[in-house]
Design an enzyme around this catalytic site. Sequence first.
Site, mmCIF file in Angstrom:
data_model
loop_
_atom_site.group_PDB
_atom_site.id
_atom_site.type_symbol
_atom_site.label_atom_id
_atom_site.label_comp_id
_atom_site.label_asym_id
_atom_site.label_seq_id
_atom_site.Cartn_x
_atom_site.Cartn_y
_atom_site.Cartn_z
ATOM 1 N N MET A 30 43.754 47.737 36.466
ATOM 2 C CA MET A 30 42.298 47.861 35.859
ATOM 3 C C MET A 30 41.113 48.201 37.103
ATOM 4 O O MET A 30 40.193 48.271 37.029
ATOM 5 C CB MET A 30 41.939 46.941 34.894
ATOM 6 C CG MET A 30 42.757 46.553 33.738
ATOM 7 S SD MET A 30 41.916 45.865 32.488
ATOM 8 C CE MET A 30 41.581 44.376 33.096
ATOM 9 N N LEU A 33 40.151 46.708 43.179
ATOM 10 C CA LEU A 33 41.318 46.413 43.811
ATOM 11 C C LEU A 33 41.180 45.173 44.991
ATOM 12 O O LEU A 33 39.853 45.040 45.400
ATOM 13 C CB LEU A 33 41.960 47.408 44.625
ATOM 14 C CG LEU A 33 42.423 48.710 43.630
ATOM 15 C CD1 LEU A 33 42.805 49.660 44.636
ATOM 16 C CD2 LEU A 33 43.195 48.140 42.645
ATOM 17 N N GLU A 35 43.478 41.991 47.358
ATOM 18 C CA GLU A 35 45.109 41.934 47.878
ATOM 19 C C GLU A 35 46.140 41.546 46.828
ATOM 20 O O GLU A 35 47.268 41.806 47.128
ATOM 21 C CB GLU A 35 44.936 40.679 48.879
ATOM 22 C CG GLU A 35 44.095 40.993 50.167
ATOM 23 C CD GLU A 35 42.954 40.902 50.223
ATOM 24 O OE1 GLU A 35 42.255 40.739 49.043
ATOM 25 O OE2 GLU A 35 42.116 40.580 51.190
ATOM 26 N N HIS A 37 46.573 42.969 43.910
ATOM 27 C CA HIS A 37 46.864 44.556 43.480
ATOM 28 C C HIS A 37 47.846 45.365 44.879
ATOM 29 O O HIS A 37 48.825 45.810 44.523
ATOM 30 C CB HIS A 37 45.666 45.477 43.200
ATOM 31 C CG HIS A 37 45.165 44.924 42.068
ATOM 32 N ND1 HIS A 37 43.736 44.624 42.581
ATOM 33 C CD2 HIS A 37 45.280 44.916 41.029
ATOM 34 C CE1 HIS A 37 43.027 44.145 41.199
ATOM 35 N NE2 HIS A 37 43.912 44.481 40.257
ATOM 36 N N GLN A 153 51.524 38.159 30.460
ATOM 37 C CA GLN A 153 51.740 39.596 30.568
ATOM 38 C C GLN A 153 53.071 40.193 31.041
ATOM 39 O O GLN A 153 53.928 41.047 30.291
ATOM 40 C CB GLN A 153 50.689 40.236 31.488
ATOM 41 C CG GLN A 153 50.626 41.900 31.400
ATOM 42 C CD GLN A 153 49.568 42.320 32.086
ATOM 43 O OE1 GLN A 153 48.335 42.434 31.277
ATOM 44 N NE2 GLN A 153 49.480 42.439 33.521
ATOM 45 N N SER A 185 41.345 37.499 41.791
ATOM 46 C CA SER A 185 41.035 38.147 40.552
ATOM 47 C C SER A 185 39.743 39.267 40.728
ATOM 48 O O SER A 185 38.797 38.666 41.437
ATOM 49 C CB SER A 185 40.638 37.140 39.519
ATOM 50 O OG SER A 185 40.201 37.616 38.437
ATOM 51 N N ARG A 187 37.633 39.603 38.676
ATOM 52 C CA ARG A 187 36.432 38.767 37.802
ATOM 53 C C ARG A 187 35.958 37.605 38.587
ATOM 54 O O ARG A 187 34.788 37.291 38.400
ATOM 55 C CB ARG A 187 37.130 37.842 36.601
ATOM 56 C CG ARG A 187 37.515 39.102 35.513
ATOM 57 C CD ARG A 187 37.546 38.496 33.943
ATOM 58 N NE ARG A 187 37.844 39.257 32.951
ATOM 59 C CZ ARG A 187 38.675 39.897 32.720
ATOM 60 N NH1 ARG A 187 40.018 39.408 32.832
ATOM 61 N NH2 ARG A 187 38.580 40.791 31.479
#
Length: 283
Positions: A30, A33, A35, A37, A153, A185, A187
């Site tokens: 999503m 980005l 580390e 990802h 997930q 994250s 977030r």
Amino acid sequence: MIQVSSIVELRKLLKELRQNGKEVGFVPTMGFLHEGHISLVEAAKVHTDIVVMSIFVNPLQFGPNEDFDRYPRDIERDSELAAAAGVDILFTPTVEEMYPKKMLTNISVSQVTETLCGKSRPGHFDGVATVVTKLFQIVQPDYAFFGQKDAQQVAVVEQIVFDLSIPVTIVPCPIIREQDGLAKSSRNVYLSAEEREQALVLSQSLGYAEQRIKQGELSAATVRQEIIDKISEKPLAEIDYVEVLTYPEMVSTSTLNKGETYLIALAVKFGRTRLIDNTMVTI
Ligand code: AMP
């Protein structure tokens, strides 16, 4: 790196590459980005010839009172980071491109979605399952890379691939953390300095639980309660869940048995920011 936003264009590109015998690795994200990802891209580069990353903030997986609108987005920065990491094709569809009409099809996975985030975010995994299945149809990857940060997930995606006989190999990748232990994250940028400080209790309490199990504590209820007690010492932390489950079945258990693998997972809110973390323990 080539950036495309159109499904038709992406398919055309990938068709040519496949005709030339290239294997395709896929990293769905999503965006915003970090580390975590990038580690998926690095794993993909080891396994495959062509790395496709998607960046799509999928409205289907956000509940009505969740953070879809304010989810952090920065496509320009992401594009630079993806290119530097060695992504070959960056797929950045709009919501209209992915869902031009109201979706009448929904992919829903049972059992493994009945606990943890599936329980506390109703509909979340339907959204995830639907978008991942759709992205698999679009990209048709040989391998797809997912972080263990979102352990449930991974279990959901593996179930879909198995049940629907999708010809892709799922590669789970380890959780990447900040130096002090906080799981990376997108977030994390929401956190105030004080929340960021207190959020350290997540990885610390998971580490403590692992240690207690290694010392011989085999009661899942005790392990769970000790994590809850540690987190409760932090005034800004509001626990959503703490669970000790069998993995990959994701069923709760009272006693931990030798030779078995368990997932210790938690979700905790700091203000409006909900963080998740987990660890896998084999006894
Ligand atoms: P997201 O953009 O948050 O949807 O995440 C996209 C992919 O990156 C998912 O497979 C996540 O599990 C993975 N991911 C996110 N954070 C981390 C992390 N800290 N370590 C490893 N993988 C991660």
